[in-house]
Write an enzyme that holds these catalytic residues in place. Structure first.
Site, PDB file in Angstrom:
ATOM      1  N   LYS A 120      -2.601  -6.832   7.837  1.00 48.53           N
ATOM      2  CA  LYS A 120      -1.893  -5.655   7.320  1.00 48.53           C
ATOM      3  C   LYS A 120      -1.750  -5.869   5.816  1.00 48.53           C
ATOM      4  O   LYS A 120      -0.916  -6.641   5.355  1.00 48.53           O
ATOM      5  CB  LYS A 120      -0.529  -5.497   7.981  1.00 48.53           C
ATOM      6  CG  LYS A 120       0.151  -4.218   7.560  1.00 48.53           C
ATOM      7  CD  LYS A 120       1.330  -3.903   8.459  1.00 48.53           C
ATOM      8  CE  LYS A 120       1.922  -2.545   8.164  1.00 48.53           C
ATOM      9  NZ  LYS A 120       2.497  -2.431   6.825  1.00 48.53           N
ATOM     10  N   LYS A 317       4.446  -8.311  12.366  1.00 51.84           N
ATOM     11  CA  LYS A 317       4.785  -8.760  11.016  1.00 51.84           C
ATOM     12  C   LYS A 317       4.946 -10.279  10.908  1.00 51.84           C
ATOM     13  O   LYS A 317       5.268 -10.949  11.886  1.00 51.84           O
ATOM     14  CB  LYS A 317       6.100  -8.094  10.558  1.00 51.84           C
ATOM     15  CG  LYS A 317       6.070  -6.590  10.520  1.00 51.84           C
ATOM     16  CD  LYS A 317       5.250  -6.032   9.385  1.00 51.84           C
ATOM     17  CE  LYS A 317       6.004  -5.697   8.135  1.00 51.84           C
ATOM     18  NZ  LYS A 317       7.074  -4.784   8.139  1.00 51.84           N
ATOM     19  N   CYS A 414      12.350 -29.771 -28.687  1.00 51.40           N
ATOM     20  CA  CYS A 414      12.084 -30.469 -29.951  1.00 51.40           C
ATOM     21  C   CYS A 414      13.027 -30.035 -31.062  1.00 51.40           C
ATOM     22  O   CYS A 414      12.987 -30.599 -32.155  1.00 51.40           O
ATOM     23  CB  CYS A 414      10.630 -30.301 -30.365  1.00 51.40           C
ATOM     24  SG  CYS A 414      10.244 -28.648 -30.954  1.00 51.40           S
TER      25      CYS A 414
HETATM   26  S1  IVH Z   1      -3.874   1.533  10.421  1.00 59.31           S
HETATM   27  C1  IVH Z   1      -3.423   3.982  12.866  1.00 59.31           C
HETATM   28  N1  IVH Z   1      -4.650  -0.787   9.472  1.00 59.31           N
HETATM   29  O1  IVH Z   1       0.208   0.058   7.017  1.00 59.31           O
HETATM   30  C2  IVH Z   1      -2.300   3.740  12.014  1.00 59.31           C
HETATM   31  N2  IVH Z   1      -2.829   0.315   8.410  1.00 59.31           N
HETATM   32  O2  IVH Z   1       2.538   1.451   8.555  1.00 59.31           O
HETATM   33  C3  IVH Z   1      -2.645   3.901  10.582  1.00 59.31           C
HETATM   34  N3  IVH Z   1      -1.925  -0.878   6.483  1.00 59.31           N
HETATM   35  O3  IVH Z   1       0.163   3.365   5.891  1.00 59.31           O
HETATM   36  C4  IVH Z   1      -2.727   2.691   9.792  1.00 59.31           C
HETATM   37  N4  IVH Z   1      -3.309  -2.579   6.563  1.00 59.31           N
HETATM   38  O4  IVH Z   1      -0.723   1.550   4.368  1.00 59.31           O
HETATM   39  C5  IVH Z   1      -3.782   0.237   9.349  1.00 59.31           C
HETATM   40  N5  IVH Z   1      -5.461  -2.826   8.712  1.00 59.31           N
HETATM   41  C6  IVH Z   1      -4.604  -1.808   8.592  1.00 59.31           C
HETATM   42  C7  IVH Z   1      -3.623  -1.756   7.578  1.00 59.31           C
HETATM   43  C8  IVH Z   1      -2.746  -0.676   7.527  1.00 59.31           C
HETATM   44  C9  IVH Z   1      -2.291  -2.027   5.919  1.00 59.31           C
HETATM   45  C10 IVH Z   1      -0.780  -0.053   6.035  1.00 59.31           C
HETATM   46  C11 IVH Z   1      -1.153   1.369   5.686  1.00 59.31           C
HETATM   47  C12 IVH Z   1      -0.322   2.249   6.563  1.00 59.31           C
HETATM   48  C13 IVH Z   1       0.785   1.349   6.978  1.00 59.31           C
HETATM   49  C14 IVH Z   1       1.236   1.753   8.349  1.00 59.31           C
END
Ligand code: IVH
Length: 667
Positions: A120, A317, A414
């Site tokens: 993420k 998380k 210094c």
């Molecule tokens: S999928 C299907 N994949 O997380 C749901 N989101 O809370 C749509 N994010 O707005 C998101 N890495 O900014 C997805 N590998 C990933 C992600 C990702 C970061 C963020 C993205 C999204 C938020 C969702």
């Protein structure tokens, strides 16, 4: 292009140049495997620029020349997403993520589910619309339905393709995350700090601040990057799994995180989450957890949504990177350029497994802006291996007993006078030992000359006993000198002597980096080394020579020139040359044992990755992050996964860590 040609021919030729540049951009920025030199790239680019200025009517929105940013806008337009951009439900515990898996199975009524696990990325969600393979609109997520149209800004992101590679479809909406790599964030913050501009608390804020600039030329100068992780609407192509989507995105030129995996066993999902959590600090981008997605799209559709989040995905998380603590004191540290940095001494606090007891306050302006006082309760954040930062003060916790801090008007080490240069207070003492010690620590550090054993304690003693007064002196030390130091045995002294001897053969880029020229980080040092080939040529380089290098801007160029103009620099280089450190660097590099060889490390190995990389580079080799036909060796430790498989498939030589050590022995 010689002579006058018909417009049609020009159009065709321009298209060829653009295709070439797109391809080489992709090799350089996305794959990190350039095929041509920067100079060759520049030549093609300039040719295109010249033709476009002669025939402005032939400029297209996907031309690589359009990445540089356009005129500022008063405000961004809005953009309606054709399919809403969802958010993710998140969990923090293993139990909760197991519940998610249970629920998915129950709702689908199936036993076996395949999951895709992705990092993420802690950036900002974006949607990019490609019509007939050309990037048309880029927008932020906004409230999920309507975002802001920031097309001009997104065009400046080098890893975002302006046109799709290979066969194109009428419509493709790509979704992903814009972010700033941790290392680049540090450089950006240093630069902003030096200018007295407001600094960013973390890479995510820096990305947010950069991508929403009304002047896209400012955005163009920011080190933004992009990872694709999904799609929106498509026409002309359908996919049956999330994995296929990711593979397709990678194939058509997007950067997709190398950390994506797919698992049939939920246990493996949990193990993998643990594994990535452990190496989170080694990554050059911030991730705040792993996203677990049901792979089969048919299943995703059956599961559907609940309020604005899909039931088929969850964010698992990692522990937070922020903690509350109190400021016990504020002290001043003197850096290698003489800059006086206020540092908060904290009540020690654990932040994702690391004890934090100091945090930088950057400079006086930042300290005032945040209004940090001794005794305050503050929020501290740790991002990657960046120095922890005080993010904000919890003012409601103030009792009235907090004390304001004033910067000293003399160097605390210094005693020399200080000079205020914008927001930075600098010690002007020529023989300030604090500066000297910091410069030497940098010189000997892993990414610089990598002088093993010459750590902080040894350097401090060598300076305090006046055994050395600059970096060159290190090479004239004798074992006897070393043995005079506290807690220095024969074995340690021998190790340092050997390391010093070995470091004389360090690559030119390491030496340039080790000199500690302002604004010249490891990456820029490599660019300079590649372009000038030896120290003399770099010393004689003019402003125009420097800025003609792709990625070298005016600030860096000025700083390099200023550095070589200093009388002290000439003396130091002369002494280093006399010590045999940089004489005939070119020849030394060609004789390097691993010259032209590329290594990839995978799985669990006992030495740190940084160290392995440094070993290979010292011998003239390269370390890549992914396996390709060009890879010479894959060093596979325990639990090596997909890279090992890929090496087997491509017939790349697989070796163990022990075999690797054998190769580099007596390097
Ligand atoms: S999928 C299907 N994949 O997380 C749901 N989101 O809370 C749509 N994010 O707005 C998101 N890495 O900014 C997805 N590998 C990933 C992600 C990702 C970061 C963020 C993205 C999204 C938020 C969702």
């Amino acid at each position: 292009m010689g002579g006058e040609r018909g417009k049609e021919t020009v159009t065709g030729y321009i298209a060829q140049l653009r295709a070439k540049i797109h391809y080489h951009n992709y090799r350089y920025y996305v794959l990190d495997e350039p095929e041509i030199s920067d100079a060759e790239y520049d030549r093609i680019f300039v040719e295109l620029e010249e033709l476009e200025s002669k025939y402005p009517e032939l400029i297209t929105p996907d031309s690589p020349t359009q990445r540089i940013g356009a005129k500022p806008v008063a405000e961004f337009g809005t953009y309606e997403h054709s399919i809403p951009m969802l958010s993710l439900n998140s969990v923090n515990t293993e139990m909760a993520v197991r519940d998610f898996d249970e629920r998915v199975r129950r709702m689908l009524g199936v036993e076996e589910i395949e999951y895709v696990v992705e990092p993420k990325i802690d950036g900002l969600a974006m949607e990019l619309v490609y019509e007939n393979g050309v990037f048309i609109v880029g927008s932020t997520r906004g409230d999920g339905k309507t975002g802001e149209n920031i097309t001009q800004n997104l065009k400046t992101v080098k890893t975002l393709p302006l046109c799709i590679l290979s066969e194109t479809v009428p419509l493709l909406e790509v979704r992903g995350e814009v972010f700033i790599p941790v290392s680049k964030f540090k450089e950006l913050n240093d630069l902003l700090g030096a200018k007295g501009a407001k600094m960013f608390a973390n890479p995510r804020n820096a990305a947010a601040g950069s991508v929403r600039q009304l002047d896209s030329r400012v955005t163009a100068a920011r080190p933004l990057d992009f990872f694709a992780y999904g799609i929106g609407r498509t026409e002309g192509e359908t996919f049956s799994t999330q994995w296929d989507v990711l593979m397709h995105l990678r194939k058509i030129g997007f950067k997709v995180s190398p950390l994506i995996r797919r698992f049939k066993e939920f246990e493996d999902v949990i193990t993998y989450h643990e594994e990535v959590k452990e190496k989170r600090d080694e990554l050059d981008y911030e991730i705040d957890g792993m996203v677990v997605k049901v792979n089969l799209i048919e299943y995703q559709e059956r599961l559907g949504l609940i309020s604005r989040s899909p039931r088929w995905a969850i964010a698992y998380k990692f522990p937070a990177r922020e903690e509350f603590t109190t400021v016990n004191d504020i002290v001043v540290q003197v850096g290698r350029t003489g800059a006086l940095t206020p540092v908060a001494i904290l009540a020690p606090v654990q932040i994702s497994g690391v004890t934090v007891s100091r945090a930088t306050l950057h400079n006086e302006d930042e300290l005032r802006r945040k209004d940090v006082r001794i005794g305050d309760t503050v929020v501290v954040e740790r991002a990657g291996d960046v120095i922890p930062e005080v993010v904000s003060v919890i003012k409601s916790k103030r009792t009235g007993a907090e004390k304001e801090f004033r910067m000293p008007d003399r160097c605390p080490i210094c005693g020399a006078e200080v000079l205020k240069e914008g927001p930075i207070v600098r010690c002007i003492g020529v023989s300030c030992t604090a500066q000297l010690k910091e410069r030497l620590k940098h010189f000997a550090s892993l990414r610089a000359m990598n002088i093993d054993g010459l750590g902080e304690k040894v350097i401090e003693q060598l300076c305090d006993r006046e055994l050395i007064s600059d970096a060159a002196d290190l090479f004239f030390l004798t074992k006897r000198d070393l043995l005079k130091l506290d807690r220095m045995g024969d074995k340690s002294a021998r190790k340092i002597m050997n390391a010093l001897e070995k470091s004389k053969h360090a690559t030119l880029s390491r030496l340039i980096y080790a000199l500690g020229i302002r604004h010249v980080g490891a990456h820029t040092a490599t660019l300079l080394a590649d372009n000038f080939g030896d120290m003399k040529a770099l010393q004689n380089a003019g402003y125009d020579d420097l800025v003609s290098i792709l990625e070298v801007g005016p600030e860096v160029a000025k700083s390099v020139i200023l550095f070589f103009e200093q009388g002290g620099t000439k003396d130091l280089l002369g002494e280093l040359e006399r010590a045999g450190v940089w004489y005939e660097k070119k020849e030394a590099a060609t004789e390097a044992k691993l010259k032209g060889q590329t290594f990839v490390f995978t799985g669990r190995i006992t030495i740190a990755r940084e160290e392995a990389k440094s070993l290979v580079e010292q011998l003239g080799g390269k370390v890549a992050s992914s396996v390709s036909k060009k890879t010479d060796y894959v060093v596979a430790g325990e639990e090596a996964g997909s890279k090992r498989e890929k090496a087997e498939k491509l017939g790349v030589r697989l070796i163990s860590e022990a075999e690797f050590m054998e190769i580099i022995k007596d390097g």
